[in-house]
Enzyme design. Sequence first.
Site, short mmCIF file in Angstrom:
data_model
loop_
_atom_site.label_atom_id
_atom_site.label_comp_id
_atom_site.label_asym_id
_atom_site.label_seq_id
_atom_site.Cartn_x
_atom_site.Cartn_y
_atom_site.Cartn_z
N ARG A 148 1.12 -0.91 0.13
CA ARG A 148 0.48 -0.65 0.39
C ARG A 148 1.15 1.92 0.10
NH1 ARG A 148 2.87 1.82 3.84
NH2 ARG A 148 0.82 3.31 3.71
N GLY A 149 0.11 2.57 -0.58
CA GLY A 149 1.24 3.01 -0.42
C GLY A 149 0.90 3.82 -1.77
N ALA A 150 0.77 5.17 -2.36
CA ALA A 150 0.67 5.98 -4.17
C ALA A 150 1.78 5.31 -4.76
CB ALA A 150 0.09 6.47 -3.41
N ARG A 175 -7.42 -0.09 -6.44
CA ARG A 175 -7.55 1.05 -5.53
C ARG A 175 -7.64 2.62 -6.64
NH1 ARG A 175 -4.23 1.63 -0.24
NH2 ARG A 175 -5.96 2.49 0.37
N GLN A 219 -2.10 2.72 9.87
CA GLN A 219 -0.38 2.57 9.79
C GLN A 219 0.65 3.28 9.60
OE1 GLN A 219 -3.36 3.19 7.79
NE2 GLN A 219 -3.35 2.57 6.18
N ASP A 263 -1.82 10.92 -1.89
CA ASP A 263 -2.25 9.91 -2.48
C ASP A 263 -2.50 10.56 -4.20
OD1 ASP A 263 -2.50 8.78 -0.38
OD2 ASP A 263 -2.30 7.07 -1.70
N ASN A 307 -4.88 12.79 0.75
CA ASN A 307 -4.21 11.52 1.24
C ASN A 307 -5.12 11.07 2.20
OD1 ASN A 307 -1.59 11.05 2.25
ND2 ASN A 307 -1.94 12.13 4.15
N LYS A 308 -4.80 10.03 3.27
CA LYS A 308 -4.66 9.53 4.33
C LYS A 308 -5.82 9.81 4.71
CE LYS A 308 -4.68 5.58 4.45
NZ LYS A 308 -6.06 4.74 4.01
O1 MRU Z 1 -4.39 3.53 2.16
P1 MRU Z 1 -3.22 3.85 2.13
O2 MRU Z 1 -2.55 3.32 3.30
O3 MRU Z 1 -2.36 3.08 0.84
O4 MRU Z 1 -2.84 4.69 2.25
C1 MRU Z 1 -1.61 5.66 1.85
C2 MRU Z 1 -1.37 6.97 2.16
O5 MRU Z 1 -2.22 8.22 2.33
C3 MRU Z 1 -0.01 7.79 1.98
O6 MRU Z 1 -0.11 9.09 2.75
C4 MRU Z 1 0.35 8.24 0.57
O7 MRU Z 1 0.05 6.88 0.02
C5 MRU Z 1 1.61 8.13 -0.13
S1 MRU Z 1 2.82 7.48 0.09
C6 MRU Z 1 4.38 8.34 -0.49
#
Ligand code: MRU
Length: 352
Positions: A53-55, A96, A203, A244, A254-255
């Site tokens: 996970r993470g963009a 996603r 996270q 994201d 973002n999250k």
């Molecule tokens: O749901 P996730 O864990 O994929 O969400 C991740 C985030 O919101 C991060 O802050 C974002 O992807 C940036 S990662 C460099």
Amino acid sequence: MSDTLLRPIRWLGGAEEGQIWMLDQRRLPLEAKELLIADHRGVADAIRDMAIRGAPAIGLAAAMGVVLGVREALGKPEGIWDEEVKAVLERLRSTRVTAVNLEWALRRMESAYRQHRGQSRTALLQNLLSEALAIQEEDTAANRTMGELGADLLKPGSRVLTHCNAGALATSAYGTALGVIRCGHARGLVSRVFVDETRPYLQGARLTAWELQRDGILVTLITDSMAGYFMKQGSIDCVIVGSDRIARNGDVANKIGTYSLAVLAKAHQIPFYVAAPTSTIDLETPTGDQIPIEQRSPREVTHIGSTVIAPEGIEVSHPAFDVTPAALVSAIITERGIAMPPGVDTIRSLME
Ligand code: MRU
């Protein structure tokens, strides 16, 4: 570049028989389980189920998944290759919706497929793998550059608050927000990092706290609702988060919980920084209002692990991301420079 870097995903072997190795992020920090994935359906499942996970990491996983998917398609009659590849791209794309790095990586892989389609099987697969590995290398280099540029914004002794995980685990290596923190720490500028636990998926508590502790950076883990308390106490010098998707006008997805932090930071006159590679900037999306927000399972809200924490049958809402208006963001740090303040003009000039 040192290979001791924490890397959540790698390609093992050659283009013809290779597989994807990844660290299963659902188990951290309790267990560092490793996954080996040999077909693109497995990659789609790993992205959807949050093993990765993470963009930027999602984009990289999908790029490697395309190599596996095309390899499978090439085993079928040539007349249906394009149709099969389209289905592979669609399967990976649908995993996603918020992180635009996924679409960005798939477009790069699709154009590499079109460019090399007339070549031998071996050459085509090799070229696709090279493209995926280029995405990986460029991402790591971008994170290093963002780290250096972002660290220039930090004052000595900085106490930084971060949210979710925008670290090595969320990228190819090193991280975006955590890249800035890592570089700032290496320069002796960061004294402590406050890590929001990041409900509901945790996270921050599970991944960011683990990464920073591993690096020997001082961490204080807090629940999301404590951020305002520490800001009012004067314990936070700046906030740094990842993203994201960044719209053309500088609005930042973002999250979930990021927007609340930005409002709090504004109220306490604390700089609010976003670190993200230009692959996260979506010029086709005019403002944050058009960014699709992933809705995740109610179970992630009603349970912690396998423990139920809410009454049975309760109605739940679970948007996984929110949008912070550009006006609340002090600067967006990218590998091409810093948009300060973020807006149509500063973003456009970075992308030219
Ligand atoms: O749901 P996730 O864990 O994929 O969400 C991740 C985030 O919101 C991060 O802050 C974002 O992807 C940036 S990662 C460099």
